[in-house]
Design a protein around this motif. Sequence first.
Motif, mmCIF file in Angstrom:
data_model
loop_
_atom_site.group_PDB
_atom_site.id
_atom_site.type_symbol
_atom_site.label_atom_id
_atom_site.label_comp_id
_atom_site.label_asym_id
_atom_site.label_seq_id
_atom_site.Cartn_x
_atom_site.Cartn_y
_atom_site.Cartn_z
ATOM 1 N N ILE A 1 46.203 -13.191 -12.856
ATOM 2 C CA ILE A 1 46.002 -14.246 -11.797
ATOM 3 C C ILE A 1 44.750 -14.937 -12.049
ATOM 4 O O ILE A 1 44.341 -15.767 -11.248
ATOM 5 N N HIS A 2 43.440 -14.179 -12.707
ATOM 6 C CA HIS A 2 42.308 -14.703 -12.872
ATOM 7 C C HIS A 2 41.582 -14.761 -14.223
ATOM 8 O O HIS A 2 41.515 -13.768 -14.794
ATOM 9 N N CYS A 3 41.606 -16.058 -14.745
ATOM 10 C CA CYS A 3 41.283 -15.866 -16.240
ATOM 11 C C CYS A 3 40.698 -17.276 -16.609
ATOM 12 O O CYS A 3 40.969 -18.341 -16.174
ATOM 13 N N HIS A 4 39.339 -17.323 -17.248
ATOM 14 C CA HIS A 4 38.764 -18.525 -17.503
ATOM 15 C C HIS A 4 39.033 -19.027 -18.924
ATOM 16 O O HIS A 4 38.260 -18.804 -19.968
ATOM 17 N N VAL A 5 40.162 -19.151 -19.268
ATOM 18 C CA VAL A 5 40.734 -19.507 -20.515
ATOM 19 C C VAL A 5 40.886 -20.672 -21.105
ATOM 20 O O VAL A 5 40.960 -21.108 -22.248
ATOM 21 N N PRO B 1 39.482 -21.969 -13.496
ATOM 22 C CA PRO B 1 38.037 -22.320 -13.720
ATOM 23 C C PRO B 1 37.285 -22.358 -12.534
ATOM 24 O O PRO B 1 37.880 -22.530 -11.457
ATOM 25 N N HIS B 2 35.940 -22.278 -12.547
ATOM 26 C CA HIS B 2 35.339 -22.239 -11.325
ATOM 27 C C HIS B 2 35.227 -23.525 -10.543
ATOM 28 O O HIS B 2 35.427 -24.533 -11.208
ATOM 29 N N LEU B 3 35.598 -23.359 -9.153
ATOM 30 C CA LEU B 3 35.486 -24.755 -8.559
ATOM 31 C C LEU B 3 34.509 -24.612 -7.179
ATOM 32 O O LEU B 3 34.431 -23.538 -6.649
ATOM 33 N N GLY C 1 42.487 -21.931 -9.720
ATOM 34 C CA GLY C 1 41.011 -22.247 -9.838
ATOM 35 C C GLY C 1 40.589 -20.988 -9.427
ATOM 36 O O GLY C 1 41.131 -20.394 -8.330
ATOM 37 N N GLU C 2 39.250 -20.939 -9.429
ATOM 38 C CA GLU C 2 38.465 -19.788 -8.543
ATOM 39 C C GLU C 2 37.395 -20.382 -7.580
ATOM 40 O O GLU C 2 36.509 -20.847 -8.214
ATOM 41 N N THR C 3 37.846 -20.601 -6.431
ATOM 42 C CA THR C 3 37.091 -21.451 -5.468
ATOM 43 C C THR C 3 35.788 -20.917 -4.981
ATOM 44 O O THR C 3 36.112 -19.681 -4.143
ATOM 45 N N ALA D 1 38.499 -12.742 -4.683
ATOM 46 C CA ALA D 1 38.116 -12.499 -6.011
ATOM 47 C C ALA D 1 37.227 -11.156 -5.980
ATOM 48 O O ALA D 1 35.934 -11.332 -5.253
ATOM 49 N N HIS D 2 37.424 -10.103 -6.951
ATOM 50 C CA HIS D 2 36.367 -9.217 -7.264
ATOM 51 C C HIS D 2 35.703 -8.866 -6.080
ATOM 52 O O HIS D 2 34.217 -8.479 -6.293
ATOM 53 N N PRO D 3 36.029 -8.425 -4.998
ATOM 54 C CA PRO D 3 35.256 -7.524 -3.706
ATOM 55 C C PRO D 3 34.264 -6.305 -4.052
ATOM 56 O O PRO D 3 33.309 -6.412 -3.658
ATOM 57 N N SER E 1 42.191 -9.873 -15.101
ATOM 58 C CA SER E 1 41.047 -9.677 -16.165
ATOM 59 C C SER E 1 39.940 -10.440 -15.988
ATOM 60 O O SER E 1 38.937 -9.881 -16.355
ATOM 61 N N ASP E 2 39.957 -11.411 -15.283
ATOM 62 C CA ASP E 2 38.629 -12.509 -14.848
ATOM 63 C C ASP E 2 38.073 -12.533 -16.530
ATOM 64 O O ASP E 2 36.873 -12.410 -16.669
ATOM 65 N N GLY E 3 38.866 -12.671 -17.466
ATOM 66 C CA GLY E 3 38.590 -12.929 -18.963
ATOM 67 C C GLY E 3 37.777 -14.362 -19.069
ATOM 68 O O GLY E 3 38.032 -15.335 -18.406
ATOM 69 N N HIS E 4 36.843 -13.915 -19.803
ATOM 70 C CA HIS E 4 35.785 -15.234 -20.322
ATOM 71 C C HIS E 4 35.916 -15.420 -21.628
ATOM 72 O O HIS E 4 35.756 -16.765 -21.982
ATOM 73 N N HIS E 5 35.974 -14.565 -22.584
ATOM 74 C CA HIS E 5 35.757 -14.791 -23.903
ATOM 75 C C HIS E 5 36.623 -13.899 -24.618
ATOM 76 O O HIS E 5 37.103 -13.061 -24.381
HETATM 77 FE FE LIG Z 1 36.231 -15.415 -12.340
#
Ligand SMILES: [Fe+2]
Length: 277
Positions: free
Chosen positions: A16-20, A53-55, A89-91, A146-148, A204-208
């Motif tokens: 549910i969290h990925c910067h793909v 994506p970051h919002l 989005g990640e707000t 997100a990721h407390p 994952s909060d995957g970025h790359h």
């Molecule tokens: Fe993130």
Amino acid sequence: MNEVLDDPVSQTMIDIHCHVLPETDDGSVSLEESVEMCRMAAADGIKTIVATPHLFDGVHPPPSRDDIRRKIDLVMEASGGVVEIVPGGETRYSHEIFQEARDKHTRIRLNGSSYMLLEFDFMMVPPNIEMTIFQILQAGLTPVIAHPERNARIQLKPEILVGLIERGAYAQIDAGSLLGSFGKECETSVKQILRAGLAHFLASDGHHQDRRRPLLSKAVSIAAEIGGERYAKALVEDNPLALIQDRGIPFQPEPDLAALRGRAKKKAAKSWYAFWR
Ligand SMILES: [Fe+2]
């Protein structure tokens, strides 16, 4: 669908969290990287990715709903649909949340559901956060924090997270935190959060493709060692599925506050020692 994978696995997890999305924020830098991220995720057993994506983080210009849709279509087509990608989005905590919440089709909703991913500054928790959670709920949205475990205040005082959950928020932990990628404090904190039953999603909060990768399976194994197989499966399957289908979250452990108190005592003892020596 799995033919393109070298070693096909059964794809059951939802991230549910990925910067793909390519060239959108500090995540994927190109369509090629996005495609590779999708392949890696599929090979790891992920069937659906929520593109987040970051919002409103004050750094990256927030993509429009159409931008997000267009990039999802682009990546899915280029990757042959090895994973399904849905919008989100990640707000960042900001006043824009309330403007956006008034829009029924706002981009801050995860897959158009009533859930949103809410990120704080890493060093502090907003002083009026409990009221904000209440207002977000009043606007018809349910925040998933997100990721407390990466927040310095929550690391020091995890009771803050208990308060937010009691007020109706959920919590999403990062795979990298369980793998130790963000340092010892963060790893200790995420394990404590899991032991206390305060996590509802693992993402994952995957970025790359080469760092902060969009993978879950190793972290799921660690989560299973801490909280048991049933809990670990709920974090990446049952609960995320309910989220993207806009249903109630099925697996909500009773918070074990004793698990938090144990650590608080240890921390206090340690800081006295540090003070006197
Ligand atoms: Fe993130």
